[in-house]
Each structure stands twice: as structure tokens, then as C-alpha cells.
Enzyme design. Structure first.
Site, PDB file in Angstrom:
ATOM      1  N   MET A 129     -10.679  -3.258   3.972  1.00  0.00           N
ATOM      2  CA  MET A 129     -11.072  -4.317   4.915  1.00  0.00           C
ATOM      3  C   MET A 129     -12.521  -4.192   5.372  1.00  0.00           C
ATOM      4  O   MET A 129     -12.842  -4.498   6.510  1.00  0.00           O
ATOM      5  CB  MET A 129     -10.186  -4.330   6.162  1.00  0.00           C
ATOM      6  CG  MET A 129      -8.744  -4.557   5.866  1.00  0.00           C
ATOM      7  SD  MET A 129      -7.825  -4.879   7.368  1.00  0.00           S
ATOM      8  CE  MET A 129      -7.356  -6.534   7.088  1.00  0.00           C
ATOM      9  N   CYS A 130     -13.386  -3.711   4.512  1.00  0.00           N
ATOM     10  CA  CYS A 130     -14.790  -3.581   4.906  1.00  0.00           C
ATOM     11  C   CYS A 130     -15.699  -4.312   3.927  1.00  0.00           C
ATOM     12  O   CYS A 130     -16.877  -3.962   3.780  1.00  0.00           O
ATOM     13  CB  CYS A 130     -15.190  -2.114   5.019  1.00  0.00           C
ATOM     14  SG  CYS A 130     -14.360  -1.289   6.368  1.00  0.00           S
ATOM     15  N   GLY A 154       0.815  -1.225   0.000  1.00  0.00           N
ATOM     16  CA  GLY A 154       0.000   0.000   0.000  1.00  0.00           C
ATOM     17  C   GLY A 154       0.841   1.264   0.000  1.00  0.00           C
ATOM     18  O   GLY A 154       0.378   2.332  -0.376  1.00  0.00           O
ATOM     19  N   LYS A 201      -2.357   2.732  -4.727  1.00  0.00           N
ATOM     20  CA  LYS A 201      -2.876   3.901  -4.033  1.00  0.00           C
ATOM     21  C   LYS A 201      -2.070   5.169  -4.340  1.00  0.00           C
ATOM     22  O   LYS A 201      -2.562   6.277  -4.205  1.00  0.00           O
ATOM     23  CB  LYS A 201      -2.942   3.640  -2.527  1.00  0.00           C
ATOM     24  CG  LYS A 201      -3.986   2.573  -2.166  1.00  0.00           C
ATOM     25  CD  LYS A 201      -5.248   2.840  -2.901  1.00  0.00           C
ATOM     26  CE  LYS A 201      -6.479   2.065  -2.585  1.00  0.00           C
ATOM     27  NZ  LYS A 201      -6.485   0.708  -2.215  1.00  0.00           N
TER      28      LYS A 201
HETATM   29  C1  OXD Z   1      -5.830  -1.576  -0.315  1.00  0.00           C
HETATM   30  C2  OXD Z   1      -6.171  -0.575   0.700  1.00  0.00           C
HETATM   31  O1  OXD Z   1      -4.770  -2.204  -0.230  1.00  0.00           O
HETATM   32  O2  OXD Z   1      -7.123   0.184   0.499  1.00  0.00           O
HETATM   33  O3  OXD Z   1      -6.625  -1.758  -1.238  1.00  0.00           O
HETATM   34  O4  OXD Z   1      -5.501  -0.533   1.769  1.00  0.00           O
HETATM   35 MN    MN Z   2      -8.216  -0.350  -1.291  1.00  0.00          MN
END
Ligand code: OXD
Ligand code: MN
Length: 630
Positions: A278-279, A229, A236
Site C-alpha cells: 500500500m505504498c 495474503g 507471500k
Molecule cells: C500484498 C501485500 O498483498 O504485500 O502484496 O500485502
Molecule cells: Mn506485496
């Protein structure tokens, strides 16, 4: 400058790699590479084309450099991050902005000159003794109105290898575009390394971990970290650049899944869905719908009066904990297939098999993880139990590894978006599924007002409710009010904009028990599908349009033939919780009035109307209102 750059490159690169680089007729590419080769001083440079042999070189380098180790599966490897480097570092992720650009207090930023000076100091000779990998990718399908070419410099073969699984190749696109190319740039170094489990090397100078984003030059710098990440440029880091470009050009870059749903007549419609990390975003895309185009980032453009969407990526950087054979059959199967996969921060058990949290009821006795040899009961320096795998353990895999991949994944025109879902980790307010009255109401009450409890995807405390408009706050590179206004404008002038829904997979009862099963999302998705196709009606409540009990009974019956969906369950899940809604509106109004720049005035009007409807209902029916009352 180009001649100087070419001279420098000729000196520092061997003949083969030099040739590959100058085959791209673009001085901006040469200048950029020359500048960072000179600053970072790698021992060697490898230029990776789209050719299979080059890609294989990167794959092998990740093993040879001890950034990955072979697992039992022929195409499976494992990577460890330093145990303090296993989530996105929000604190040290900053936009570098000219003094004149006021982005607002909710977004982490610093003066551009100061930030550039600092990051260039950190980068100075940082690649000493290492190989620099130069890679070219495309965001969005190639040869399409969505395509954004990207240039990545990294000294991590793991990062370069991950990108290979997650993004579309772009060397040929750079060759084709020549000097007309407008591309995003990324410079990454993992910095000095130390040894972790399996002899794998992890970043060590975490105090100098930085992710700095220069919007002016569409360039991101990431140092002294390996966690995907923070490092995988096209993910991201690119999303942040894309949001700014989208805002300037009138389209949207969103933290959204993209999935297909098959109707009773076999025809497909497509939904996007925004959820914080994570949702339930990936699980919605893989168990809710019928096909998947993307699980994380969507680019949306208005074309001929319709909203068309593509996946910015082509792979999944998926979250491992909780994936099991019965709830996540699609992912489970793919993880046990011979698809090429990098597992990160899992436990490696006897015989080189990955183990993650939730895979079985009891922990294995022993294995190897980032902490070295691990045994059940092992403690860290502070006396805390070390779990076998990290809560943010991940896998990287091309979407083609999933059986349900949609045939339009690389369609240059994208797919038409008919519905948009917003979901957060919300234990006490929103019902499991609800449609908004219209685009304006949806953008404000479902998206701009979104809040979510924090998770292991970012470093820091978990379970704290935070404000997260469109689930995109961590990546916003423009003032939040401007971003909300962009959304209002985007669908506001369409004749038939996509429907906007909210879902909540995390609602609990008063004793703290979840009110839904993980796989219930299959039912909510079917309900939304039928709403978009105008096959069913809905109950008008103060907060939006809720499902009728009978419709849910029918859908539950089709999706889970052995389950009887009871009236009690329906009432407990769909009771309107007026005090919680009023408190939420108050928090949202306060947030936008006090801390958000350029909030569109419609936001306050729509929230105020919702407050009035809720108070009215409270006067009539009390604080907690069964859906049967409306
Ligand atoms: C991802 C995040 O890895 O949003 O998608 O953390
Ligand atoms: Mn993400």
C-alpha cells in the site's frame, strides 16, 4: 511408503482424480497428498490439471460453495473475508525452525517440532464435509532457470480460483519433471465457516488462525483464514520460501515490481521497485512506467554478468482504495473490462456493481458488504461507523487484463534490470526522488535503512513508523544481516550494476499537507530513466544525487503539458532536511547494532560517512538546505 500412500489415495479419491494424481511419477507428491488427506479428512478430493474444464470446475465450485457471488460483469465475482480477517496476520505468522537456526529477534519464529505438532493438531479433520482441491503451479516462467514448481492443497475454491488468475499452470511441469521435481508445498484450510453478506461464507475460528512456515521441508500451513495474503500459497507464503532458497543458491527473491520504460528513441529499459504494501508499488508499475511485467514479487538472477529479472507471478492481487478514472486510467479500464476478476471486501451496490473507497466523493446510500445489508451510517457493535468497503479491499486479475502488459512477461530468460527503486511511506525525511552514489551506498542507505509507516495491509495500528529493509521484512526467512550481505554481494562484483534510487510519494510540509500529486511519480520515473541512460547530470548532495530544477521543469512540461513546475515547489520538495536524516541514521545504527544478527560491517561505515557529510553541510548551511546550495 509410496505403496501405502498409493493405497490410501486409491481408497480416498475417485477413479478419475486418482488417475490424474498418479500420472505424476513422483512419490514425494503421492506421500505428501496422502499424508494431508489422511489428516484433514476431506469428504472428496478434486485434482486440477491444466485443462480448461478442470479450471472451470474450480470457478464454479467457488460460486456453489458460496465463497464467491456473481457480480453484474459476466466474468466478475465478489468474495468477502471475515471483517477481522482482512489483512496479513503478522502475529500468528511464524517460521518453524530447528533449534540450531538463529534467525534473530526481528523475525517471528518458534521451534519446529512444537510448531509442527500444533499445526497438525489444528489440521486434524479440519476439512470434514469439504472438498479438497489439489493444484499445481509454477513460479516464474515455465521452462526457465527461474521456474519453481508448487503444489497447493486447499479446501477453499476461492483460494484455488484466485491462484488460477495469479499464477502459471504447473500440472504439465510436474508430469515433465517426474521424480526429479523440487517443489514448494502448501496446505490451507479455511476451517469452520459462518455466514456474512450475500450469504457468503467466511472463516470463523480466527483464534486458531495460523500461518506456519517449515523452511526445512519448504512447506507452508495456513489455517482458519481466507484473506489472500494469508492463504494464496504462491504469493507471500512462497516468497518466504523463495527468499531462503535464493539465499542458499546466490540469487534474490524480492518484494518488487518489474516494469519497462520506453526511452525517447523507443528502446526499452527495465526497473524493479521495492515498496511496502500500500505504498505505491502497483501504481508505479501502472502509471509510472510504460509496460508492466509485475507489481509485487520479482526473482533476480545474475546471468552472464547481468541482473535478469522475472515476475514470480502472472497476475495482480491489487489494492482497490483510491483507484479512480483519472489517476489510474490503466487499472480503472481493466476493472471495467470483461477480464476475469475476483473483487474482495468491496461494497456490492444496486445491480451487482462493486464500490470501493475513493471511487466517488460521497458514499452510496446502501449496498451489501461483509457486514450484510449496509447503509450509510451503519455502526458495528462498538459503535464505530462501518465504511462501505474495507481499506484493504482487493482485486485479483491476470496481468494480461491490463493493456500495458509487457511482451516479455513469460520470457524464460527474463529482462535485464537497469535500475532499482526503493520507496516507503515517509512523511518527513526523504526527497521525492534521489539516486545513490553507487551499489554499496544504495543498498545501505536506500534499502537496508528503509522505514515505512504501517498500513491496512496488515492487521494492527496504522501510521506507525517501522523498520522495513528492502520493504521485505514481513517475508524474510533468513537473518536480516545475511539478507543485507546477500544484496551487497549480488551487485557488488558487477562491472555495471543497476543504479539504485529512492522515491518518496508521501512527503509532507510542516502543516501536514502532501507536497506532491499522486501522478508526479510519472516524472520521477522519467528522471530515473534519463539518469540510467546517462542523458542528464545530477546534483551531488550529502545523501545522494538529486535532480536539477531545469531537468524537472522539462520533464514536467512533457508529461503534464498544462502544468508549470515552479521553483518554490522544487525547493519545498527537494530541501535537504538534515535533522530528520540524522535522526534516521541514529535509529538505523541503533537497530542494526542492537537487534540485527550478522550485520555486515560496511553498513556502519556507510552510515557513518553519510552522517559526517550531513553534519558538515549543517555547519555550512544550517538545518534545512535548498538544493540550489549544492
Ligand atoms: C500484498 C501485500 O498483498 O504485500 O502484496 O500485502
Ligand atoms: Mn506485496
Amino acid at each position: 511408503m509410496d505403496q501405502d500412500a498409493i493405497g490410501l489415495l486409491e481408497n480416498r479419491l475417485d477413479g478419475v482424480n486418482f488417475k490424474k494424481l498418479i500420472a505424476i511419477d513422483n512419490p514425494m507428491v503421492h506421500d505428501f497428498v496422502a499424508k494431508y488427506v489422511e489428516l484433514c479428512r476431506p469428504a472428496s478430493v478434486f485434482v486440477c490439471t491444466d485443462d480448461g474444464a478442470d479450471i472451470d470446475y474450480i470457478r464454479k465450485a467457488a460460486l456453489a460453495n458460496k465463497e464467491e457471488a456473481q457480480l453484474a460483469g459476466e466474468n466478475h465475482t465478489v468474495h468477502f473475508d471475515n471483517f477481522r480477517d482482512q489483512g496479513r496476520d503478522k502475529e500468528n505468522t511464524k517460521f518453524l525452525l530447528p533449534e540450531t537456526y538463529n534467525i534473530g529477534p526481528e523475525i517471528n519464529a518458534m521451534p519446529r517440532d512444537k510448531g509442527l505438532k500444533e499445526i497438525h493438531r489444528v489440521l486434524h479433520r479440519i476439512m470434514k464435509g469439504k472438498e479438497l482441491y489439489i493444484r499445481f503451479f509454477c513460479l516464474g516462467p515455465t521452462g526457465s532457470p527461474f521456474t519453481i514448481p508448487c503444489l497447493q492443497l486447499t479446501d477453499s475454491a476461492y483460494v484455488a480460483h484466485s491462484e488460477d488468475l495469479l499464477y502459471r499452470q504447473g500440472y504439465e511441469e510436474f508430469i515433465r519433471n517426474g521424480n526429479k521435481n523440487r517443489f514448494f508445498r502448501f496446505v490451507h484450510s479455511q476451517g469452520r465457516l459462518e455466514e456474512a453478506g450475500l450469504g457468503l461464507m467466511v472463516s470463523r475460528d480466527l483464534k486458531k488462525r495460523r500461518v506456519y512456515i517449515d523452511l526445512l521441508k519448504e512447506t507452508v500451513f495456513s489455517t482458519n483464514t481466507q484473506y489472500g495474503g494469508n492463504t494464496i500459497g504462491m504469493k507471500k507464503l512462497a516468497l518466504r520460501l523463495a527468499i531462503k532458497r535464493a539465499s542458499d543458491e546466490g540469487w534474490l527473491a524480492e518484494h518488487m515490481l518489474l516494469m519497462g520504460i520506453k526511452g525517447d528513441d523507443g528502446s526499452m529499459i527495465y526497473f524493479t521497485g521495492a515498496f511496502p504494501s500500500m505504498c505505491g508499488k502497483t501504481s508505479t508499475a501502472t502509471i509510472g512506467g510504460d509496460t508492466i511485467l509485475g507489481d509485487d514479487i520479482a526473482l533476480l538472477k545474475k546471468i552472464d554478468g547481468k541482473i535478469m529479472g522475472v515476475n514470480m507471478e502472472r497476475g495482480i492481487f491489487g489494492i482497490m482504495p483510491g483507484i479512480n478514472a483519472s489517476d489510474d486510467a490503466t487499472q480503472w479500464k481493466a476493472l471495467h473490462s470483461d477480464a476475469e476478476i475476483i473483487f474482495s471486501n468491496v461494497l456490492v451496490t444496486e445491480g451487482g456493481k462493486p464500490y470501493w473507497d475513493g471511487m466517488s466523493d460521497t458514499w452510496p446510500d446502501r449496498g451489501i458488504n461483509h457486514s450484510g445489508d449496509w447503509f450509510n451510517g451503519k455502526k458495528d457493535d462498538l459503535g464505530r461507523t462501518i465504511p462501505p468497503a474495507h481499506k484493504n479491499a482487493r482485486f485479483s486479475m491476470p496481468l494480461e487484463g491490463l493493456e500495458i502488459v509487457d511482451p516479455n512477461l513469460h520470457n524464460p530468460n527474463g529482462v535485464e534490470v537497469s535500475g532499482i527503486i526503493f520507496g516507503g511511506r515517509d512523511s518527513d525525511t526523504f526527497v521525492p526522488v534521489e539516486e545513490s552514489f553507487n551499489w554499496l551506498h544504495g543498498v545501505i542507505t536506500k534499502a537496508a535503512a528503509l522505514e515505512s509507516e504501517t498500513t491496512a495491509a496488515t492487521l494492527g495500528k496504522r501510521g506507525v513508523r517501522i523498520f522495513n529493509p528492502m520493504s521485505n521484512i514481513d517475508f524474510l526467512s533468513i537473518p536480516i544481516g545475511t539478507y543485507i550481505k546477500n544484496h551487497l554481494d549480488f551487485g557488488g562484483d558487477l562491472h555495471d550494476p543497476p543504479r539504485i534510487f529512492s522515491v518518496n510519494y508521501f512527503l509532507k510540509d510542516m502543516s501536514g499537507q502532501y507536497l506532491n500529486h499522486k501522478s508526479d511519480k510519472r516524472v520521477w520515473v522519467r528522471w530515473m530513466d534519463k539518469r540510467v541512460r546517462n542523458q542528464i547530470t545530477a546534483i551531488r548532495t550529502p545523501t545522494g544525487l538529486m535532480p536539477y530544477y531545469d531537468d524537472l521543469v522539462e520533464i514536467f512540461g512533457t508529461v503534464f503539458p498544462n502544468v508549470k513546475y515552479t521553483e518554490e515547489e522544487y525547493i519545498s520538495q527537494f530541501t535537504l532536511r538534515i535533522p530528520q536524516h540524522l535522526a534516521k541514521i541514529k535509529r538505523t545504527q541503533k537497530m542494526y547494532a542492537a537487534r540485527i544478527l550478522y550485520t555486515p560491517p560496511e553498513l556502519f561505515e556507510v552510515l557513518e560517512e553519510q552522517r559526517e557529510r550531513l553534519e558538515d553541510a549543517r555547519d555550512r548551511y544550517g538545518n534545512y538546505v535548498s538544493p540550489f546550495k549544492f
